[in-house]
Design a protein around this motif. Sequence first.
Motif, short mmCIF file in Angstrom:
data_model
loop_
_atom_site.label_atom_id
_atom_site.label_comp_id
_atom_site.label_asym_id
_atom_site.label_seq_id
_atom_site.Cartn_x
_atom_site.Cartn_y
_atom_site.Cartn_z
N UNK A 146 34.38 37.59 28.73
CA UNK A 146 34.23 36.15 28.98
C UNK A 146 33.82 35.93 30.43
N UNK A 147 33.78 34.67 30.83
CA UNK A 147 33.30 34.34 32.17
C UNK A 147 34.23 34.83 33.28
N UNK A 148 35.47 35.21 32.90
CA UNK A 148 36.43 35.70 33.89
C UNK A 148 36.44 37.23 33.97
N UNK A 181 29.56 42.36 29.56
CA UNK A 181 30.52 42.66 30.63
C UNK A 181 29.80 43.14 31.88
N UNK A 182 30.39 42.92 33.06
CA UNK A 182 29.81 43.47 34.29
C UNK A 182 30.02 44.98 34.32
N UNK A 183 29.34 45.66 35.22
CA UNK A 183 29.45 47.12 35.29
C UNK A 183 30.80 47.57 35.85
#
Length: 337
Positions: A146-148, A181-183
């Motif tokens: 999600x955005x968090x 998702x970010x890395x």
Amino acid sequence: MATIILLGGDVNLVLGDGTYEANCDASREYTNITQILQAAAPSTLQYMQTYWKDYQGNDESFWEHEWGKHGTCISTLEPSCYANYKATDDAVDYFNKAVSLFKTLPSYSWLAAAGIVPSSTKTYTLAAIQSALTSKFGFAVTINCNSKKELDELWYHYNVQGSVQSGTWQPAAPVGSGSTCPSTGIKYLPKPGGTTSTTVAGTPGTTVTTSAPVSTASGTALSGKGYLNVVSGGSQNGCIISAGTWYTTGTCATFTATPSGSGFTLSSSKGKCAISSNALTCASSVTTATVFAYDGTYLTYSGSSSFYTTAVPTGTKQSTVYTTSQAVSLQITWQAI
């Protein structure tokens, strides 16, 4: 191509470009899923009532949404594809398949085996999560946040040979836009509301959190009460009943797992369980229970998770479960209750 999406636990149809159809037949958007499953698939309903939950507390509404949005768009579930279709057969097949697939994807255990466990302080890399899941599933998994930056969904992709309800599901490479998702810095948070958790075959979303002592289903030892679900041909199909035999209809028996050394013993209402003459038997005549282990996904005996039987049981028939090679192979998962 079809995709099973977890943590939410739904199954939807994914086309070649990664999109999917939705709400394809308003006439089949049933509003009594609980009643339908209670009559036709009570063991599936029982499992869903524990592990396929709506975060707002309205399970029935959630299941209706999943069926109406995704199930009505699966072509082989259309009434015209059945030889002797009866109303709601399609929904029963949809939820049975969703649950059976879900049980073969123990993502929580796969992640835990790689040292990736829920934490309110620790973060993980996308590469580490992907490596843990790919090594078990055989193909990359779509990992969404999600955005968090909180782990939110896992998408497992399949090619289906034949119908959704009875065809062969082959793991496949993902399609679509890929993971969100970010890395780095991915949060894998514990479930709120309790201090102890127990997991069964499924995903991080199958964690049941409670403030009281509960049974565990990870590592090599189990304890507490649960069901022994059978996986055969890549899908969950029935369970072990109280005598130790495999049964594909009716209600699952409750077993008690008791830690013993590096493993655990099992007992049912019939008595202690043991491997006798290469067959699983639970009876009052059993004086010494066999010690089993659990590899985080399946029950094991003498280091192997493979069990066998002469034929898949149908109707009211039961099949003896053996530890020596027979015509049909199977595995057994633990569902804590």
